[in-house]
Design a protein around this motif. Structure first.
Motif, short mmCIF file in Angstrom:
data_model
loop_
_atom_site.label_atom_id
_atom_site.label_comp_id
_atom_site.label_asym_id
_atom_site.label_seq_id
_atom_site.Cartn_x
_atom_site.Cartn_y
_atom_site.Cartn_z
N CYS A 190 -15.07 11.59 12.51
CA CYS A 190 -15.27 10.63 13.78
C CYS A 190 -15.41 9.38 13.25
O CYS A 190 -14.78 8.33 14.11
N ARG A 191 -16.35 8.87 12.56
CA ARG A 191 -16.22 7.47 11.85
C ARG A 191 -14.99 7.10 11.21
O ARG A 191 -14.57 5.92 11.30
N ARG A 192 -14.21 7.91 10.39
CA ARG A 192 -13.09 7.54 9.87
C ARG A 192 -12.17 7.26 10.75
O ARG A 192 -11.38 6.09 10.69
N ILE A 193 -12.02 7.93 11.95
CA ILE A 193 -11.01 7.53 13.03
C ILE A 193 -11.34 6.24 13.52
O ILE A 193 -10.51 5.52 13.95
N ALA A 194 -12.76 6.05 13.91
CA ALA A 194 -12.92 4.65 14.57
C ALA A 194 -12.73 3.69 13.70
O ALA A 194 -12.72 2.52 13.97
N GLY A 195 -12.83 3.82 12.39
CA GLY A 195 -12.64 2.78 11.46
C GLY A 195 -11.00 2.30 11.25
O GLY A 195 -11.04 1.13 10.65
N TYR A 196 -10.23 2.84 11.80
CA TYR A 196 -8.98 2.48 11.76
C TYR A 196 -8.81 1.25 12.62
O TYR A 196 -9.07 1.06 13.50
N ASP A 197 -7.70 0.31 12.27
CA ASP A 197 -7.20 -0.72 13.05
C ASP A 197 -6.52 -0.18 14.33
O ASP A 197 -5.15 -0.34 13.78
N TRP A 198 -6.86 0.23 15.25
CA TRP A 198 -6.05 0.90 16.20
C TRP A 198 -5.06 -0.21 16.98
O TRP A 198 -4.17 0.13 17.52
N ASP A 199 -5.62 -1.48 17.07
CA ASP A 199 -4.72 -2.35 17.56
C ASP A 199 -3.43 -2.61 16.76
O ASP A 199 -1.93 -2.51 17.39
N ALA A 200 -3.46 -2.62 15.57
CA ALA A 200 -2.49 -2.55 14.56
C ALA A 200 -1.52 -1.44 14.56
O ALA A 200 -0.34 -1.33 14.53
N LEU A 201 -2.08 -0.28 14.87
CA LEU A 201 -1.44 1.21 14.81
C LEU A 201 -0.72 1.07 16.22
O LEU A 201 0.33 1.79 16.10
#
Ligand SMILES: O=C(O)CCC(=O)C(=O)O
Ligand SMILES: [Fe+2]
Length: 251
Positions: free
Chosen positions: A20-31
Motif C-alpha cells: 500500500c505504501r509503495r502504491i501511495a508513493g508513485y506520482d499519480w498525477d504524472a501517471l
C-alpha cells in the motif's frame, strides 16, 4: 510505548502494508498524464523479486484457481493461464483494491472526454457490486505462464457489459535471465489509419497499466476513441510468468 513500537515494526514488515505504501508513493498525477497521452504507463518495481518468485511458483497450486486455459486450443496464442478463485490471495486482493481507487478518477475522466455520463465508484467493492448485480461474478485476476515459442495474440480483456477501462499486468520474471523475447506489445488503431505498435519495456516486478479497449484522443472536433490491443511476442527461450489484474469480473 514498547507495544506501540512493536506494532509499528510489525506493520512495516507486513507485505500488504508495504505494498500500500509503495502504491501511495508513485506520482499519480504524472501517471495519469502518461495514461492520457499514451494509453499506458509503467509502475517500476511494484513487486519485489521474492514476491514475484512466490507468485510464479504458485502456478501449480491448484486450490488457488477456478480454471485453466490452454491458449492454443482457443486460437489465443500458445502458452497457458489460470484464473484465480475467490478469495484471492491476500497480496493480490491488496493489489486489486489499492490500485483501483488510483485509476478510477482516470477512468471517470476518460468517460467524460468520450461523452459517457457515468462515473466509476470510489472503491473496488462498490464497482464489483455493479458487476455482480449484472451477473458478472467470476474473478478475472490471472496468472500466465509462457515457455519457449509461446506467445499471446493481440486481444482485449472484456468479460461482459461492465468494463473498467484500465487494467494492470505485472511481469514476474526477469528478461535476459529467465527468458528472452516475450515482450509486452500494445497496438493502437486510429480511425482510418493503420495500426501502430509499441513495445513496453518491463523488468521483473514492474507493472504496466494500460487501456482495456480504447483511450480518448483529442481531435479537431473533441475527443475520439483510439482502439488498443495488447499481447506478448514469442519467447525465444526460458519461462515467463505474468500476473494480470483486471478490475471487472466475468459473466
Ligand atoms: O503476459 C503478459 O504480459 C500479458 C498478459 C495479459 O494479457 C493480461 O494480463 O491481460
Ligand atoms: Fe490480456
Amino acid at each position: 510505548m514498547r507495544a506501540e513500537t512493536d506494532a509499528a515494526a510489525d506493520a512495516a514488515r507486513d507485505p500488504r502494508q508495504r505494498l500500500c505504501r509503495r502504491i501511495a508513493g508513485y506520482d499519480w498525477d504524472a501517471l495519469a498524464a502518461a495514461l492520457d497521452a499514451d494509453g499506458w504507463a509503467v509502475l517500476p518495481k511494484l513487486l519485489g523479486a521474492r514476491q514475484c518468485a512466490a507468485l510464479a511458483e504458485g502456478y501449480d497450486e491448484d486450490a488457488r484457481y477456478r480454471s485453466r486455459v490452454t491458449m492454443q486450443r482457443h486460437g489465443f496464442g500458445r502458452g497457458e493461464y489460470r484464473y484465480f478463485r475467490y478469495p484471492l490471495p491476500p497480496l493480490l486482493q491488496t493489489l486489486r483494491e489499492s490500485l483501483y481507487p488510483r485509476l478510477a478518477p482516470v477512468a471517470t475522466r476518460w468517460n467524460a472526454m468520450l461523452g459517457v455520463d457515468d462515473a466509476y465508484p470510489d472503491t473496488l467493492d462498490a464497482f464489483l457490486a455493479r458487476c455482480h448485480a449484472a451477473g458478472q461474478t467470476r474473478p478475472t485476476p490471472l496468472l500466465l505462464r509462457y515457455g519457449a515459442g509461446d506467445y499471446n495474440c493481440l486481444h482485449q480483456d472484456v468479460y461482459g457489459a461492465h468494463v473498467f477501462p484500465l487494467q494492470v499486468a505485472i511481469l514476474l520474471s526477469q528478461p535476459g535471465r529467465d527468458f528472452d523475447g516475450g515482450e509486452f506489445v500494445l497496438t493502437e488503431q486510429r480511425p482510418r489509419m493503420q495500426s501502430r505498435a509499441q513495445v513496453v519495456p518491463l523488468q521483473q516486478g514492474d507493472a504496466v497499466v494500460f487501456a482495456v479497449r480504447h483511450r480518448p484522443q483529442r481531435g479537431a472536433r473533441g475527443f475520439y476513441r483510439v482502439n488498443l490491443r495488447h499481447g506478448v511476442s514469442a519467447l525465444r527461450a526460458g519461462t515467463r510468468h505474468t500476473l494480470g489484474v483486471i478490475f471487472h469480473d466475468a459473466q
